[in-house]
Design a protein around this motif. Structure first.
Motif, mmCIF file in Angstrom:
data_model
loop_
_atom_site.group_PDB
_atom_site.id
_atom_site.type_symbol
_atom_site.label_atom_id
_atom_site.label_comp_id
_atom_site.label_asym_id
_atom_site.label_seq_id
_atom_site.Cartn_x
_atom_site.Cartn_y
_atom_site.Cartn_z
ATOM 1 N N HIS A 167 0.872 -1.175 0.000
ATOM 2 C CA HIS A 167 0.000 0.000 0.000
ATOM 3 C C HIS A 167 0.912 1.227 0.000
ATOM 4 O O HIS A 167 1.532 1.547 1.017
ATOM 5 C CB HIS A 167 -0.914 0.000 1.225
ATOM 6 N N GLU A 252 -0.958 6.233 3.933
ATOM 7 C CA GLU A 252 -0.770 5.117 3.004
ATOM 8 C C GLU A 252 -1.857 4.057 3.145
ATOM 9 O O GLU A 252 -2.114 3.299 2.201
ATOM 10 C CB GLU A 252 0.606 4.468 3.231
ATOM 11 N N ALA A 254 -5.067 4.764 4.847
ATOM 12 C CA ALA A 254 -6.389 5.313 5.146
ATOM 13 C C ALA A 254 -7.419 4.930 4.099
ATOM 14 O O ALA A 254 -8.600 4.737 4.423
ATOM 15 C CB ALA A 254 -6.294 6.825 5.287
ATOM 16 N N HIS A 255 -6.996 4.810 2.846
ATOM 17 C CA HIS A 255 -7.961 4.489 1.771
ATOM 18 C C HIS A 255 -8.603 3.126 1.972
ATOM 19 O O HIS A 255 -9.687 2.859 1.443
ATOM 20 C CB HIS A 255 -7.273 4.528 0.412
ATOM 21 N N TYR A 257 -10.061 2.100 4.458
ATOM 22 C CA TYR A 257 -11.245 2.230 5.315
ATOM 23 C C TYR A 257 -12.247 3.236 4.780
ATOM 24 O O TYR A 257 -13.233 3.541 5.445
ATOM 25 C CB TYR A 257 -10.802 2.637 6.733
ATOM 26 N N ARG A 258 -12.030 3.762 3.598
ATOM 27 C CA ARG A 258 -12.975 4.708 3.018
ATOM 28 C C ARG A 258 -14.138 3.966 2.400
ATOM 29 O O ARG A 258 -13.987 2.883 1.850
ATOM 30 C CB ARG A 258 -12.294 5.576 1.963
#
Length: 259
Positions: A167, A252, A254-255, A257-258
């Motif tokens: 990631h 790096e 966070a995406h 959990y979007r």
């Protein structure tokens, strides 16, 4: 009960009901609370003994154990409001314990009005004991641990197999399947970030205090510090060796959990 007395209690319980069953469990001594969520007679008996001793010392104490919560789901919700409380994870890493891996732990923490003030992580099979008091640092087997550091290359592990992989600039590998093993990895510099999908108090209260005592950060990916009173669902929980490490890792991942 003072810090040493709690440590002695944990050692005694481990010596009498956990270690004798390590690699010696019968089939009827292992059950499922939910599909894939194992519990053993060692978990159940250890929690009963620890809870009884804590309540004998202070009958007004709130004790929130992992196995007790399986029977009373409302127990963790009382933690933020309790004047004094303990979390108890009698055998953290039960799957490891069942399958003969030494990577399991006994974990306790003490909270005052929802804030963790003392923590204990015992590794019976590895013969290691980590103890922390708020404002006094962390000791392993009586030796003070130095502050955690942040190297150029960060090693990060995750509790979720679906999140493993590359990631951004990070490669996410697997945790030990025991927070009681993972957090000491972070404390001693074996890893620099731990990424979790859930923030259960018996899993994270002990380690979160220890990480913070050594200069690290434990916060959800929205930047809010770990809090036993907040259910943040899918936001994710990241423990890092320093604020710098947290700031480098969080963007790096966070995406993941979007949405």
């Amino acid at each position: 009960m003072n810090t040493d007395a709690v440590a002695d209690l944990m050692r005694e319980v481990a010596d009498h009901v956990i270690t004798p069953r390590f690699r010696s469990l019968d089939a009827d001594q292992v059950m499922e609370k939910n599909p894939g969520d194992l519990v053993t007679v060692a978990d159940q008996e250890a929690e009963r003994l620890i809870t009884a001793a804590l309540l004998k010392d202070d009958p007004e104490l709130l004790v929130v154990g992992e196995e007790a919560t399986a029977l009373d789901a409302g127990l963790p919700g009382r933690l933020p409001h309790a004047e004094r409380a303990f979390t108890v994870d009698p055998v953290d890493g039960t799957k490891n314990f069942v399958h003969g891996s030494p990577d399991f732990a006994v974990m306790l923490s003490e909270l005052h009005h929802g804030e963790v003030v003392r923590a204990w992580i015992l590794h019976p099979a590895h013969e290691a004991f980590y103890i922390a008091e708020r404002g006094a640092g962390v000791e392993r087997d009586g030796r003070a641990l130095p502050p955690t550091t942040t190297p150029h290359h960060l090693t990060v592990v995750t509790s979720s197999p679906r999140l493993e992989g590359t990631h951004g600039s990070l490669d996410l590998g697997p945790t030990a399947w025991s927070c009681g093993i993972d957090y000491p990895w972070l404390l001693e510099g074996r890893v620099h970030g731990l990424l979790y999908t859930r923030g259960l108090p018996w899993d994270h209260c002990p380690g979160s205090l220890m990480v913070r005592e050594l200069g690290g950060v434990v916060a959800h990916l929205d930047g809010t510090p770990y809090d036993v009173g907040a259910d943040r669902g899918r936001i994710g929980l990241l423990a890092a060796s320093s604020q710098e490490a947290w700031d480098r890792i969080a963007p790096e991942v966070a995406h993941l959990y979007r949405g």
